[in-house]
Design an enzyme around this catalytic site. Structure first.
Site, short mmCIF file in Angstrom:
data_model
loop_
_atom_site.label_atom_id
_atom_site.label_comp_id
_atom_site.label_asym_id
_atom_site.label_seq_id
_atom_site.Cartn_x
_atom_site.Cartn_y
_atom_site.Cartn_z
N ASP A 1 -7.15 -3.54 8.17
CA ASP A 1 -6.52 -4.59 7.38
C ASP A 1 -5.96 -5.74 8.23
O ASP A 1 -5.44 -6.72 7.70
CB ASP A 1 -5.40 -4.00 6.50
CG ASP A 1 -5.96 -3.16 5.36
OD1 ASP A 1 -7.17 -3.26 5.08
OD2 ASP A 1 -5.19 -2.39 4.75
N ARG B 1 -17.09 1.80 -0.62
CA ARG B 1 -15.84 2.47 -0.97
C ARG B 1 -15.97 3.63 -1.97
O ARG B 1 -15.49 3.55 -3.11
CB ARG B 1 -14.81 1.45 -1.46
CG ARG B 1 -14.59 0.35 -0.44
CD ARG B 1 -13.41 -0.50 -0.74
NE ARG B 1 -12.14 0.14 -0.46
CZ ARG B 1 -10.97 -0.38 -0.78
NH1 ARG B 1 -10.92 -1.54 -1.39
NH2 ARG B 1 -9.86 0.25 -0.49
N ARG C 1 -2.71 -11.07 -4.27
CA ARG C 1 -2.69 -9.61 -4.50
C ARG C 1 -1.81 -8.92 -3.48
O ARG C 1 -1.29 -7.85 -3.75
CB ARG C 1 -4.11 -9.05 -4.39
CG ARG C 1 -5.02 -9.48 -5.51
CD ARG C 1 -6.34 -8.79 -5.41
NE ARG C 1 -6.11 -7.37 -5.22
CZ ARG C 1 -7.00 -6.52 -4.74
NH1 ARG C 1 -8.19 -6.94 -4.42
NH2 ARG C 1 -6.72 -5.26 -4.61
N ASN D 1 0.80 -1.22 0.00
CA ASN D 1 0.00 0.00 0.00
C ASN D 1 0.84 1.27 0.00
O ASN D 1 0.31 2.38 -0.10
CB ASN D 1 -0.99 -0.01 1.16
CG ASN D 1 -2.09 -1.04 0.93
OD1 ASN D 1 -2.22 -1.56 -0.18
ND2 ASN D 1 -2.86 -1.34 1.95
N CYS E 1 -16.72 -2.85 -3.65
CA CYS E 1 -16.05 -4.15 -3.63
C CYS E 1 -16.56 -4.89 -2.42
O CYS E 1 -17.40 -4.39 -1.68
CB CYS E 1 -14.54 -4.00 -3.64
SG CYS E 1 -13.88 -3.45 -2.09
C1 EPZ Z 1 -6.39 2.09 1.82
O1 EPZ Z 1 -7.55 2.14 0.99
C2 EPZ Z 1 -5.80 0.71 1.65
N1 EPZ Z 1 -5.51 0.47 0.24
C3 EPZ Z 1 -6.78 -0.33 2.17
O2 EPZ Z 1 -6.14 -1.59 2.12
C4 EPZ Z 1 -7.13 -0.03 3.63
O3 EPZ Z 1 -8.11 -0.95 4.08
C5 EPZ Z 1 -7.65 1.40 3.75
O4 EPZ Z 1 -6.70 2.32 3.18
C6 EPZ Z 1 -7.93 1.82 5.18
O5 EPZ Z 1 -6.75 1.74 5.92
C7 EPZ Z 1 -4.41 0.99 -0.30
O6 EPZ Z 1 -3.66 1.72 0.31
C8 EPZ Z 1 -4.11 0.61 -1.70
P1 EPZ Z 1 -9.59 4.97 2.74
P2 EPZ Z 1 -8.29 3.53 0.72
O7 EPZ Z 1 -9.90 5.94 1.68
O8 EPZ Z 1 -7.32 4.62 0.76
C9 EPZ Z 1 -14.11 6.14 3.30
C10 EPZ Z 1 -5.89 -3.87 1.56
O9 EPZ Z 1 -6.44 -4.93 1.89
N2 EPZ Z 1 -13.93 6.99 2.13
O10 EPZ Z 1 -8.56 5.35 3.75
O11 EPZ Z 1 -9.13 3.35 -0.48
C11 EPZ Z 1 -13.99 4.67 2.99
O12 EPZ Z 1 -15.17 4.14 2.46
C12 EPZ Z 1 -6.70 -2.62 1.28
O13 EPZ Z 1 -4.66 -3.76 1.39
C13 EPZ Z 1 -14.92 7.89 1.79
O14 EPZ Z 1 -15.96 7.97 2.45
O15 EPZ Z 1 -9.19 3.61 2.02
C14 EPZ Z 1 -13.60 4.12 4.33
O16 EPZ Z 1 -14.74 4.00 5.14
C15 EPZ Z 1 -8.17 -2.85 1.38
N3 EPZ Z 1 -14.74 8.66 0.69
C16 EPZ Z 1 -12.72 5.20 4.91
O17 EPZ Z 1 -13.04 6.40 4.19
C17 EPZ Z 1 -13.60 8.62 -0.05
O18 EPZ Z 1 -13.50 9.37 -1.04
C18 EPZ Z 1 -11.24 4.95 4.79
O19 EPZ Z 1 -10.93 4.55 3.46
C19 EPZ Z 1 -12.59 7.73 0.30
C20 EPZ Z 1 -12.78 6.93 1.41
#
Ligand code: EPZ
Length: 421
Positions: free
Chosen positions: A308, A121, A400, A23, A116
C-alpha cells in the site's frame, strides 16, 4: 466529479496529524456484529469506505451512528444475513462480515467480491478457513452462501496462499473462531498491525485470543461476546504517505500521533535513500536537504515493505537520480500508476512484477487519472514535486482512504485544491 489540482514545487513544512487506520476500522466495525450489545469505536477516520461499512451494517439490520470520529454500533438481536452486491461491489472489505455473521447467525450470504484494478484478489483463503470450522459453503448467483448446521467448531487452519498470508482472511477466520466450540489455531496468520488491533478489540469483547502479531494465532471459542469500547490505531499507510511527501519535496515535516513501530520498513528505505528521520517523544520528524540516493524495495507481508506504499515510493524513485527497482510480491499487477507517472515525464519500465525506475531531474505536471486508492496517492505526491499544474482525476479513490488529504497537505504549504470537473 471532483479533481485534485496541484501546483508543484513547494517544500512541505510543519506538522501533520495522522488519522485512525481505515484498514483497522473496517474489520473492527464488522466484528461489532459478533455481539448483540453496543460497541463504541473511537478514532475512526471520516472516509467513503467507512460510510460504506456503516451502510452495510444498516443493511444487515444493525444500528450504527457516526459522530465526530466515533461510531456507535448496536447490532441487536435480529440481524439479517445478506450482504448485498450493491455494497460489496463498491468495497471489497465488506467480505469481512462473512465470519461474524456465520458465527452469530449460523448463516451468511455475502456477495462474492470480484477482482479489482490492483489484481484478481481471490477469497479462497477466507472460504478455506471458514470451511475448516465446519461451514458449508456454496457460490450461487454471485453470492457466497455459508451455512453452519450447528455451532462452528475450532480446528487447526493453515492460511497460506501463493502470495503469503492474508490480512482479511485472518480477520474473518479469527472472528468466526471467537464463538466456535473448542480451540482454533490459525497458522500462517497475517502479522499486520491491523490484525493485532482487531484481536485486541475482540479480547475486549470477551474473546480468548493469543499470539496476534505472530504467524500462529490461537483462539479458544466462547459462548457469547459483549459490546466493547476501542480506539483505532493510527493509519500507518497515511503516515507513510506524508513521510514520502516530505521526502519528495525536500521538506521538513513533523508527524504527530502515529505509531512509529508500525512503519520501520519504510523508514529503513527512506533513510537508505538519504532522508533524515528522527523519532522523539511520540513524534517523527522527516527532512531532506541533499540529493536522494536510489534504493530497491520489494513489497512483502508485514513487517516487510507494504504494497500500500508501493505507488508513493515509486513517485519518490521517479525523481531520484540513478536506477531504483520496485518488486511487487503481493499484487504482481499493481502497476497501473506507472503509465500515468510516465505521462508526467517519469521513466519507468515494467519487467514482470518489477518496475525499473530511471530517476529524472524533473517531472512535469499533467492531467492524470487515478486508478485506485494508493495509486492516487502516488500521483498526488508526484504532483507536489512536478513543475507546473497536475490534475488528478477520479478523486473518489482518494476519498476512500485519505481523510482531508488536500487540507492536510495545504497546511504543510502545498498548493493543492479540490475542484469540480
Ligand atoms: C488488505 O487487503 C488491505 N485491505 C489492502 O489495502 C492491502 O493492500 C492488503 O491487505 C495487503 O496488505 C484492507 O485491510 C481493507 P490480503 P486483503 O488478503 O486482506 C492473496 C488499500 O489500499 N489472497 O492480505 O484483501 C491476495 O490476492 C487496500 O487500503 C489469496 O490468494 O489482502 C494477495 O496477493 C488495497 N487468497 C495476498 O493474498 C485469499 O483468499 C494478500 O492479500 C486472500 C488473499
Amino acid at each position: 466529479m471532483d479533481k485534485i489540482v496541484i501546483e508543484g514545487g513547494r517544500k512541505l513544512r510543519g506538522e501533520v496529524e495522522v488519522s485512525g487506520a481505515k484498514n483497522s476500522a473496517l474489520p473492527i466495525l464488522a466484528a461489532c456484529l459478533l455481539s448483540e450489545e453496543e460497541s463504541v469505536i473511537e478514532n475512526v477516520p471520516d472516509l467513503k469506505d467507512i460510510a460504506t461499512m456503516i451502510r452495510l451494517l444498516h443493511a444487515l439490520g444493525a444500528k450504527a451512528h457516526y459522530e465526530a470520529g466515533e461510531i456507535t454500533v448496536k447490532p441487536g438481536r435480529d440481524l439479517k444475513p445478506v450482504a448485498p452486491y450493491k455494497l460489496v461491489s463498491t468495497m471489497r472489505a465488506s467480505v469481512c462480515v462473512l465470519g461474524p455473521l456465520l458465527a452469530r447467525l449460523g448463516e451468511a450470504e455475502v456477495s462474492f467480491p470480484g477482482g479489482c484494478v490492483i489484481g484478481s484478489r481471490p477469497i479462497d483463503l477466507h472460504l478455506k478457513g471458514l470451511q475448516a470450522l465446519g461451514a458449508d459453503l456454496q457460490v450461487q448467483h454471485g453470492y457466497v452462501i455459508a451455512k453452519a448446521k450447528r455451532r462452528l467448531r475450532g480446528r487447526d487452519v493453515f492460511l497460506g496462499g501463493a502470495f503469503g498470508s492474508s490480512v482479511l482472511a485472518t480477520g474473518n477466520v479469527m472472528m468466526a473462531a471467537t464463538l466456535a466450540d473448542r480451540k482454533t489455531l490459525i497458522e500462517n496468520s497475517a502479522c499486520e498491525p491491523e490484525v493485532v488491533d482487531l484481536a485486541r478489540f475482540l479480547r475486549k469483547m470477551g474473546a480468548k485470543i493469543q499470539g496476534e502479531g505472530s504467524p500462529r494465532i490461537e483462539i479458544e471459542g466462547v459462548k457469547r461476546l459483549r459490546g466493547a469500547r476501542h480506539r483505532i490505531i493510527p493509519d500507518r499507510i497515511e503516515t507513510g504517505t506524508y513521510l514520502v511527501a516530505a521526502a519528495i519535496t525536500g521538506g521538513d515535516v513533523v508527524i504527530q500521533k502515529s505509531s512509529p513501530e508500525h512503519y520501520n520498513a519504510l523508514v529503513d528505505k527512506l533513510t537508505e535513500s538519504g532522508v533524515r528521520i528522527e523519532k522523539k517523544d511520540g513524534t517523527v520528524r522527516v527532512r531532506r536537504r541533499g540529493r536522494l540516493r536510489p534504493v530497491d524495495a520489494t513489497t512483502l507481508p508485514y513487517p516487510g515493505f507494504p504494497t500500500d506504499l508501493q505507488a508513493q515510493m515509486m513517485a519518490l524513485m521517479a525523481v531520484t537520480p540513478g536506477i531504483s527497482i520496485i518488486t511487487e510480491k503481493i499484487y504482481p499487477d499493481r502497476f497501473i500508476h506507472v503509465s500515468e507517472l510516465n505521462r508526467m515525464g517519469a521513466r519507468i519500465f515494467l519487467e514482470g512484477n518489477s518496475a525499473i525506475v530511471h530517476g529524472v531531474k524533473q517531472l512535469s505536471g499533467a492531467p492524470v487519472i487515478a486508478s485506485d486508492l494508493r495509486a492516487s496517492a502516488g500521483l498526488v505526491l508526484a504532483g507536489l514535486v512536478a513543475e507546473g499544474r497536475t490534475e488528478v482525476r477520479r478523486v473518489y479513490h482518494l476519498d476512500r482512504g485519505y481523510e482531508r488529504i488536500e487540507e492536510k497537505l495545504s497546511r504543510l504549504g502545498a498548493k493543492i485544491d479540490r475542484e469540480k470537473e
